[in-house]
Write a protein that holds these residues in place. Structure first.
Motif, PDB file in Angstrom:
ATOM      1  N   PHE A   1       0.847  -1.195   0.000  1.00  0.00           N
ATOM      2  CA  PHE A   1       0.000   0.000   0.000  1.00  0.00           C
ATOM      3  C   PHE A   1       0.880   1.241   0.000  1.00  0.00           C
ATOM      4  O   PHE A   1       0.596   2.230  -0.671  1.00  0.00           O
ATOM      5  CB  PHE A   1      -0.909  -0.022   1.227  1.00  0.00           C
TER       6      PHE A   1
ATOM      7  N   LYS B   1      -1.546  -2.177   3.642  1.00  0.00           N
ATOM      8  CA  LYS B   1      -2.714  -1.393   4.039  1.00  0.00           C
ATOM      9  C   LYS B   1      -3.158  -1.822   5.430  1.00  0.00           C
ATOM     10  O   LYS B   1      -3.157  -2.999   5.776  1.00  0.00           O
ATOM     11  CB  LYS B   1      -3.844  -1.601   3.024  1.00  0.00           C
TER      12      LYS B   1
ATOM     13  N   ASP C   1      -0.872   4.003  -2.074  1.00  0.00           N
ATOM     14  CA  ASP C   1      -2.016   3.460  -2.798  1.00  0.00           C
ATOM     15  C   ASP C   1      -1.834   3.619  -4.308  1.00  0.00           C
ATOM     16  O   ASP C   1      -2.773   3.961  -5.039  1.00  0.00           O
ATOM     17  CB  ASP C   1      -3.299   4.144  -2.337  1.00  0.00           C
TER      18      ASP C   1
ATOM     19  N   LYS D   1      -5.592   8.436   4.185  1.00  0.00           N
ATOM     20  CA  LYS D   1      -5.180   7.068   3.863  1.00  0.00           C
ATOM     21  C   LYS D   1      -3.979   6.654   4.709  1.00  0.00           C
ATOM     22  O   LYS D   1      -3.795   5.487   5.008  1.00  0.00           O
ATOM     23  CB  LYS D   1      -4.820   6.951   2.380  1.00  0.00           C
TER      24      LYS D   1
ATOM     25  N   THR E   1      -3.763   3.419   7.361  1.00  0.00           N
ATOM     26  CA  THR E   1      -2.420   2.856   7.477  1.00  0.00           C
ATOM     27  C   THR E   1      -1.583   3.838   8.280  1.00  0.00           C
ATOM     28  O   THR E   1      -1.690   5.044   8.086  1.00  0.00           O
ATOM     29  CB  THR E   1      -1.809   2.633   6.088  1.00  0.00           C
TER      30      THR E   1
END
Length: 418
Positions: A59, A84, A119, A209, A242
């Motif tokens: 990730f 992730k 990502d 994220k 994350t």
């Protein structure tokens, strides 16, 4: 303390996932590997907070990142993969490059060379304010003139979110960190642990994220640090994010992270789970930095597929290790023996022909649940043993200056070649 997840933070399946936050994972070259032939039951696993299983191995992908300040290299060709929903720790002493790497992820520094992907998106193509990244600073950086609610809502207001959305998201995240009843207080009216939770809520409310934690416990008193570590992991584990944290505190990294990277002089020394790095260090630096250890330097005098023998000038007997290694006879090695693997007795271990030594108790440090014994050998080498205080009360405790034997099993040693 049990944390329940507000309904507003549940995904369509009813599981926690609306607000991004992770549990640690870190996968890359250099991960610690158990030595061949090592028994699976030889070493107990380090207690860990339960963390969700990572979904993807890359990730976050850091490819050959270098950061220079003039002629000084702060980050030296670092490559990492983080899954992730991992909570990953960068661990090292001051000046090792861990904070610089974190600042590169945050966009506060630009890499001299190399690339960082989150990502699948190259962060170099995004200005810091557009990156799906939030950072919780070491000092928390709360606005002193704003209430708890105002601090948390600040980022959403800057993004132009509607009042209804701001109100709902702030309410949800306040419930998550159990700070709802303090919504109208100012930062100076809160304890250190409460301020930390407000800072965490402010980072989570924007649903990043990637969450970055910079020495998250350094501002807390030692008495409440451990409890807060577990609370923080519990909160992070409930949301879909994350997390990468930086710390110099090995206990903090081993308590909070599912995986960690040990850094030294800008390089990654070792990557693995806390138990892997502790039980099977790959270098002298890792062995000494993660916990304490007894290191014996010597040379390999017998090497078989399932065992080796090492002669050390520190010991009168040979060292027997229950796994083989790759290398020629006579090669120099170091054997790492953790203090909790050392047995202290007033009589010679029955039937022992190796892995023991005779010495004198030179120091005793009572630590409550355990006692540290320092035993000075005839060679001058001091061996440290971590002995259970309850066992000493049951079996008797050797006295200062008393002659004793130290010993360990063949499965207790880890062979280090660098």
């Amino acid at each position: 303390m049990n944390f329940s997840l507000p309904a507003g933070l549940l995904n369509r399946k009813g599981s926690a996932a609306a607000v991004p936050l992770p549990s640690t994972a870190f996968g890359a070259a250099g991960a610690a590997v158990s030595p061949p032939g090592a028994r699976a039951d030889a070493r107990p696993a380090t207690p860990k907070v339960a963390i969700a299983k990572p979904a993807s191995p890359d990730f976050i992908r850091i490819d050959n990142v270098v950061k220079k300040f003039g002629d000084s290299v702060a980050v030296d060709t670092v490559s990492l993969s983080i899954a992730k929903n991992e909570l990953f720790a960068l661990l090292g002493s001051s000046g090792c490059g861990k904070s610089t790497l974190l600042r590169i992820l945050a966009g506060f520094e630009s890499a001299t060379s190399g690339r960082v992907f989150v990502d699948g998106e190259d962060l170099a193509t995004l200005p810091p304010y557009k990156r799906p990244v939030n950072m919780m600073f070491q000092s928390y950086a709360l606005f002193p003139h704003m209430t708890v609610e105002g601090n948390i809502a600040f980022g959403l207001k800057q993004e132009g979110a509607s009042k209804a959305e701001i109100r709902e998201r702030v309410k949800d995240v306040l419930e998550l960190v159990q700070m709802g009843r303090y919504a109208q207080r100012k930062p100076h009216q809160l304890s250190g642990g409460q301020q930390q939770r407000v800072a965490l809520a402010r980072s989570l409310v924007k649903r990043p994220k990637l969450l970055l934690l910079d020495e998250p416990m350094s501002a807390l008193d030692k008495q409440i640090r451990h409890k807060t570590q577990l609370e923080l992991v519990s909160i992070i584990d409930k949301v879909d994010v994350t997390c990468v944290m930086v710390t110099h505190d090995q206990e903090e990294a081993m308590t909070m992270a599912s995986r960690l990277a040990v850094m030294s002089e800008g390089k990654i020394v070792q990557v693995g789970t806390p138990s892997e790095v502790y039980e099977y260090p790959n270098t002298r630096f890792s062995a000494q930095f993660i916990g304490s250890t007894n290191l014996f330097d010597g040379n390999v005098v017998e090497d078989e597929p399932d065992h080796i023998y090492v002669e050390s000038p520190d010991l009168e007997t040979r060292m027997h290790i229950s796994h083989g290694i790759t290398g020629p006879l006579g090669m120099p090695v170091s054997i790492s023996i953790r203090p909790e693997r050392v047995v202290v007795s007033v009589t010679k271990p029955e039937g022992a022909v190796d892995n023991y030594a005779r010495g004198e108790v030179s120091n005793i440090a009572y630590m409550g649940s355990y006692t540290l014994y320092h035993v000075k050998l005839a060679s001058g080498k001091v061996v440290v043993a971590n002995l259970s205080s309850s066992r000493l009360m049951r079996d008797g405790a050797p006295a200062y200056g008393e002659e004793v034997y130290v010993s360990w099993s063949a499965s207790s040693g880890t062979v280090l070649t660098q």
